[in-house]
Design an enzyme around this catalytic site. Structure first.
Site, mmCIF file in Angstrom:
data_model
loop_
_atom_site.group_PDB
_atom_site.id
_atom_site.type_symbol
_atom_site.label_atom_id
_atom_site.label_comp_id
_atom_site.label_asym_id
_atom_site.label_seq_id
_atom_site.Cartn_x
_atom_site.Cartn_y
_atom_site.Cartn_z
ATOM 1 N N GLU A 66 0.818 -1.299 0.153
ATOM 2 C CA GLU A 66 -0.265 -0.028 -0.108
ATOM 3 C C GLU A 66 0.682 1.383 -0.040
ATOM 4 O O GLU A 66 2.234 1.105 -0.028
ATOM 5 C CB GLU A 66 -1.115 -0.186 1.168
ATOM 6 C CG GLU A 66 -0.327 -0.484 2.604
ATOM 7 C CD GLU A 66 -1.436 -0.520 3.642
ATOM 8 O OE1 GLU A 66 -1.413 0.278 4.441
ATOM 9 O OE2 GLU A 66 -2.308 -1.511 3.703
ATOM 10 N N HIS A 96 -3.471 5.083 8.430
ATOM 11 C CA HIS A 96 -2.052 4.484 8.612
ATOM 12 C C HIS A 96 -1.196 5.730 8.497
ATOM 13 O O HIS A 96 -0.846 6.039 7.434
ATOM 14 C CB HIS A 96 -2.033 3.654 7.362
ATOM 15 C CG HIS A 96 -2.343 2.199 7.202
ATOM 16 N ND1 HIS A 96 -2.181 1.210 6.122
ATOM 17 C CD2 HIS A 96 -3.193 1.919 8.247
ATOM 18 C CE1 HIS A 96 -2.896 0.158 6.814
ATOM 19 N NE2 HIS A 96 -3.466 0.318 7.832
#
Lengths: 395, 293
Positions: free
Chosen positions: B208, B246
């Site tokens: 990611e 995140h």
């Protein structure tokens, strides 16, 4: 979280990093009670860069000019940010300007010391001069000295500058920072050092264990316009305000994947809400079911969202336990909708994707309120984007 | 690496529903959970597992412990991990999200010096389907087989395991290293482990945005991995600068170019390494079958 220059300088002062005499100005009238002798520099206290170029830093030599300049800066929006306070600071004549920083580096997995003999606004124009030292093991002052030598410093400057780096590192660890930067560090003709401007970023995850920082963060949240999504409930990211579909999921990876697939299918996700995992550490933090319910409520209040795709996979509450949360949400919205105009209580259509053992019982529960439950991600995407396209836009 | 069903496992946490649930799940999956560590609650048993105040007391009772699963609130994770290292445990899984990165820096210096494997934080740990569950993976999506999954996201790992399972491709291992700025073990470490693991025939790498670990992994695959690897990167259409929960995406990567960390930079890296990249999780089984031919 970025702290403002005057707050950073208070921390510098506490650490013993030299800063100029300065005074916080809350309103233009405060200038009359200035304790610093003229000439003075007035600086807009905003969290964005480029304030000097935007006119947010002004030199003044007397009270009349200072009040006028303060009024101007208070009304000057820099990249959309208006200052709450200004900083009035003594003027300093530097002979040389250095750049110093301590930053957490994601690649080295360690703090890095950064330094350049060419600081101020020139630091970016000479990237080849920027030196770095990885603080591989427990910090000790030799790491700071290593940086000063790399910067090409000589004589007494080696000790004085590394003394500042040492204090920056202490602050970095004490306050859980992502970044502490002094730019420029002024050096006078006699070798005196002065931190003329500073930037400090506190790591968001550590805020809660520093009461002073938590209080600052609280103030920022109160100032922000519009509704802030409580971090206890998850993280909300706006993607495209003109979109009409929202993703609600557990875990950033799955949320991003869902958003990618919706975009590939020709839909425009408006926002994404990640309610995190089923892990709740104690009874004071909202449970996963609470986060799901409040997340749905939060998304329903946004006028542009017509479809919510709930994608939840493998969490501690099972689909059987989560289905009632969605059922009661739909029923509550329906009750609110009776007797009022549709505009006041418009509810988005919900499509749910769960997978695993409890799928059938969850499907049965959701069918009672006409909410479709799909097991395959691709099919959930196809249904949600079909529905989003046929819904068009609200208002 | 000790990942066999007979290896001894403890859980450090509090006797609250959270730990009770996960302890029971791990045990039911065949994990040899011999003790839980919950200060002030010793003397009880939890699902027939004895509770101790200190890790060292469990070591005195049972001898060397292989792995600990840390299930304490994030600000206590560093202390729990240091306690485990001091008690001779060399495999640590840190489940909680929200561990401050400087705590991880402190821990990694210790872990490297003692050759301790740390997985996490913000991770569901490790699963060897059909054998052992070290953490909180949703085991129902896995089935034993020969595809290893290494990922930064827990839920995406389940998603991909489930796609592979549906296509008749079992998994040899599922591990999510977490997506924080500073994680214990890296893609490189796990690629090396999976490359040497004789039960693993092929690898799925799930990345990611944020950091540079995918870029580094792509180079490593091109240089040293002979087993087939399929990559999938989430966040292709994510606007840059968003955190998506995140904070790893915000970690500075100093002096390595402005593009490092973007999904685009990662996709380019895999393309250059000639690693097939799936557009969506459901494409992975097809690409995998092609690669295994």
């Amino acid at each position: 979280m970025d702290v403002l220059e005057y707050q950073a300088k208070e921390w510098f002062r506490e650490m013993g990093i030299p800063v100029l005499p300065s005074q916080r100005i809350d309103r233009p009238g405060d200038i009359k009670r200035l304790k610093i002798p003229y000439p003075v520099v007035l600086k807009s206290q905003v969290r964005v860069g480029g304030r000097g170029r935007a006119g947010g830093v002004r030199f003044v030599t007397n009270t009349i000019d200072a009040i006028a300049a303060a009024q101007t800066i208070f009304h000057l929006s820099i990249l959309g940010e208006l200052p709450e306070v200004l900083l009035a600071e003594a003027k300093y004549d530097a002979d040389q300007e250095f750049y110093l920083a301590v930053v957490l580096d994601g690649a080295a997995h360690r703090p890095l010391l950064l330094g350049s003999p060419q600081g101020g606004i020139d630091v970016e124009s000479a990237p080849e001069l920027l030196q770095q030292v990885v603080v591989d093991q427990e910090f000790s002052p030799f790491y700071a000295r290593r940086l000063t030598i790399k910067m090409g410093l000589q004589g007494p400057l080696i000790q004085t500058v590394s003394g500042i780096i040492e204090k920056m590192y202490q602050l970095f660890v004490q306050k859980d920072l992502d970044l502490v930067e002094i730019n420029p560090l002024g050096v006078s003709s006699t070798g005196e050092l002065m931190a003329l401007d500073g930037k400090v970023t506190v790591n968001d995850r550590a805020i809660a264990r520093h009461p002073d920082v938590a209080a600052m963060a609280e103030k920022i949240v109160q100032r922000e316009k519009g509704r802030k999504y409580s971090l206890e409930l998850g993280t909300w990211d706006e993607v495209e305000p003109s979109g009409n579909i929202a993703v609600l999921g557990n875990g950033a990876g799955l949320v991003m994947a869902t958003m990618d697939l919706l975009t590939d299918a020709g839909s425009q996700p408006a926002s994404c809400l990640n309610i995190g995992h089923g892990r709740s550490w104690n009874s004071t933090t909202p449970s996963f079911s609470d986060r799901l319910q409040q997340g749905l409520e939060f998304l329903s209040e946004q006028k542009n969202i017509q479809v919510v795709l709930v994608n939840i996979l493998g969490t501690v509450p099972t689909p059987t336990e989560l289905a009632p949360v969605i059922v009661s949400f739909v029923q509550r919205r329906e009750r609110m909708g009776t007797g009022k105009s549709r505009n006041q209580t418009y509810s988005p259509r919900v499509i749910v994707r769960f997978a695993g053992a409890d799928f059938d019982s969850a499907k049965e529960q959701l069918a009672a309120v006409q909410v479709p439950l799909v097991e395959s991600l691709d099919q959930a995407i196809a249904q949600a984007s079909r529905l989003a396209k046929s819904s068009g836009r609200r208002r | 690496m000790k990942l066999t069903p007979d290896s001894k496992v403890v859980i450090q946490g509090y006797c609250e529903p959270l730990m009770v649930t996960h302890a029971a799940r791990m045990k039911a999956y065949g994990t040899n959970v011999i003790a839980t560590i919950s200060p002030g609650q010793s003397g009880q048993t939890l699902d027939e597992i004895p509770v101790f105040d200190l890790v060292e007391q469990a070591v005195a009772e049972f001898g060397v412990i292989d792995t600990t699963i840390i299930l304490v609130p994030p600000y206590q994770a560093l202390d729990a991990a240091l306690e485990a290292i001091a008690a001779g445990i060399r495999q640590i899984v840190i489940i909680p999200a929200g561990v401050p990165p400087l705590d991880m820096v402190h821990l990694l210096r210790k872990a490297e010096a003692t050759e301790t494997l740390v997985v996490g934080p913000n991770s569901p740990g490790i699963i060897v389907p059909g054998k052992i569950l070290l953490g909180t993976h949703a085991s129902e999506f896995y089935t034993p087989g020969s595809v290893g999954i290494v990922s930064r996201s827990s839920t995406l790992t389940y998603e991909i395991a489930s796609e592979l399972t549906k296509a008749g491709l079992g998994q040899s291992i599922g591990v999510s290293i977490g997506s924080d700025a500073i994680t214990g073990s890296s893609f490189l470490q796990w690629l090396q482990i999976l490359d040497e693991d004789e039960n693993t025939q092929a690898i799925v790498l799930v990345g990611e945005p944020g950091g540079n670990s995918e870029e580094a992994a792509a180079r490593y695959i091109a240089e040293t991995i002979d087993k087939p690897v399929i990559a999938y990167i989430a966040g292709r259409n994510a606007p840059p600068g968003k955190h998506w929960g995140h904070t790893g995406t915000l970690a500075a990567v100093v002096g390595r170019g402005v593009n490092v960390g973007t999904t685009q930079s990662k996709l380019t890296a895999f393309k250059e390494a000639k690693v097939p990249v799936a557009d969506r999780p459901s494409q992975i089984p097809g690409l995998m079958k092609k690669a295994l031919k």
